[in-house]
Write a protein that holds these residues in place. Structure first.
Motif, short mmCIF file in Angstrom:
data_model
loop_
_atom_site.label_atom_id
_atom_site.label_comp_id
_atom_site.label_asym_id
_atom_site.label_seq_id
_atom_site.Cartn_x
_atom_site.Cartn_y
_atom_site.Cartn_z
N UNK A 33 26.91 5.87 36.44
CA UNK A 33 27.32 5.73 35.21
C UNK A 33 28.51 7.59 35.45
N UNK A 34 29.67 7.23 34.68
CA UNK A 34 30.31 8.18 34.62
C UNK A 34 29.81 9.33 32.68
N UNK A 35 29.53 10.03 31.96
CA UNK A 35 30.00 10.41 31.11
C UNK A 35 31.00 9.05 30.20
N UNK A 36 31.83 8.56 30.48
CA UNK A 36 33.06 8.41 29.60
C UNK A 36 32.82 6.54 29.80
N UNK A 65 19.23 6.58 48.45
CA UNK A 65 19.55 8.24 48.81
C UNK A 65 20.58 7.50 49.14
N UNK A 66 21.04 6.93 49.16
CA UNK A 66 22.62 6.59 50.22
C UNK A 66 23.71 5.99 49.30
N UNK A 72 28.01 9.72 44.16
CA UNK A 72 28.16 12.01 43.95
C UNK A 72 29.65 12.00 44.92
N UNK A 73 30.24 10.82 46.07
CA UNK A 73 31.19 10.98 46.28
C UNK A 73 32.49 10.09 45.31
N UNK A 74 32.17 9.37 44.32
CA UNK A 74 33.08 8.52 43.86
C UNK A 74 33.34 9.72 42.62
N UNK A 75 32.52 10.41 42.01
CA UNK A 75 32.27 10.79 40.77
C UNK A 75 33.14 12.55 41.45
#
Length: 354
Positions: A33-36, A65-66, A72-75
């Motif tokens: 999740x993102x914080x929003x 792991x992947x 993280x890439x999407x973030x």
């Protein structure tokens, strides 16, 4: 993991069912999740009930792991990619929290207090959602009985060590007809970025029927578009009777017994045709099960009896098909006509549904 704030949720008391939508019949699941509240993806898959020795058959540390790396890439691309992520939030659930589901037993769904050892398990949410629909007099939809289908049902086997990479394609399957190839990495489905097998399941779960699913794959560094046809009822190939708890819940609370389909050889020995309906009762719901249909016990049905007809139907069916028939075509308070064999004698009874 350093790029994440990790929050461990160990039970479903008070959990936001609109936010936390995932395959319930699991040992554990992860939601990125993102914080929003934007969801980047999910991790955790289970094709059927498994014992302790093989309950990791559909997951791996490498795949997890992947998926973390993919999140993280999407973030890093957020919020520019927010529109593409919108589909990762599902429709409104039956209730905001599990405690508000009509079929949630009050003694189990009461608010948790400090020191309590009670727990609402993830799988119970799906069980109570299905029962809530059935007790309202409506057919339980396929999405609740066959939720989050594995892509194997379409002939697509994915490598558990990768994000969503095809390891094999079944000959003559919908995936083969679509043009999938071993080694393809699924990058996006229906416009949603994909970082795990669970993400593939999410899109399949939400897809209408029939439907043509647009897929983007990476094939040796080359972008390829593929269209996957989903036919009406395709997910019914799954066997929810062997899931973690849904099959158990429906057989105990609706059927009141466990039924095992006979093999062709067993049917032959009983003088039945290969395509004949034939269930051997493997268990009558034990009395220690609090919420059970006690009708089978009251009627005198016993372990070993062979059911040969259900509501006039005599063609072969699986236990999953029997439970689906009860959940989708029968209503609370109705009767189920059964013909069964005991000691070579044919008998008839009417089972009361709760």
């Amino acid at each position: 993991m350093d790029g994440f704030v990790c929050v461990r949720v160990v039970q479903m008391h008070g959990a936001d069912l609109e936010l936390f939508q995932f395959q319930r019949q699991l040992t554990w699941a992860a939601v990125f999740l993102n914080a929003d509240g934007t969801i980047y993806g999910r991790y955790g898959s289970r094709s059927e009930r498994r014992g302790m020795k093989d309950n990791d058959k559909d997951i791996s540390l490498e795949g997890f792991k992947k998926a973390l790396e993919g999140a993280l890439e999407l973030h890093k691309g957020f919020p520019a990619n927010k529109a593409a992520l919108a589909g990762k939030r599902g429709p409104a659930p039956l209730a905001k929290t599990v405690e508000k589901l009509p079929a949630a037993p009050p003694e189990e769904a009461k608010p948790a207090r400090a020191g309590d050892h009670g727990c609402i398990h993830c799988h119970q949410v799906q069980d109570w959602e299905a029962l809530s629909v059935w007790k309202s007099g409506k057919p339980v939809p396929d999405k609740l009985l066959w939720p989050y289908p594995m892509p194997d049902a379409l002939g697509l086997t994915l490598d558990i060590r990768e994000r969503a990479t095809v390891s094999s394609v079944a000959e003559g399957s919908p995936a083969a007809r679509a043009g999938f190839q071993a080694g393809d990495r699924i990058v996006a489905l229906d416009g949603q970025p994909v970082i795990s097998i669970a993400d593939v399941q999410w899109v399949l779960h939400q897809a209408p029927e029939p439907f043509t699913l647009k897929c983007e794959v990476d094939r040796g560094g080359r972008k390829v578009s593929v269209e996957l046809a989903l036919s009406e009822g395709w997910r019914r190939k799954g066997n929810f009777a062997s899931s973690l708890s849904l099959g158990w819940t429906l057989r105990m609370q609706l059927a009141g017994m466990k039924c095992d389909a006979l093999s062709p050889d067993e049917k032959k020995r009983l003088g039945l045709g290969e395509d004949a309906l034939a269930f051997r009762i493997g268990e009558i719901t034990p009395e220690y099960v609090k919420r059970r249909n006690n009708s089978a016990r009251k009627l005198g049905l016993k372990k070993g009896d062979v059911i040969t007809e259900v509501d006039g139907r005599t063609s072969s069916m699986t236990e999953t098909e029997l439970l689906a028939y009860l959940a989708q075509q029968k209503k609370p308070g109705e009767k189920l006509s059964l013909t069964y064999l005991r000691g070579g004698e044919s008998r008839q009874v009417e089972l009361d549904l709760p």
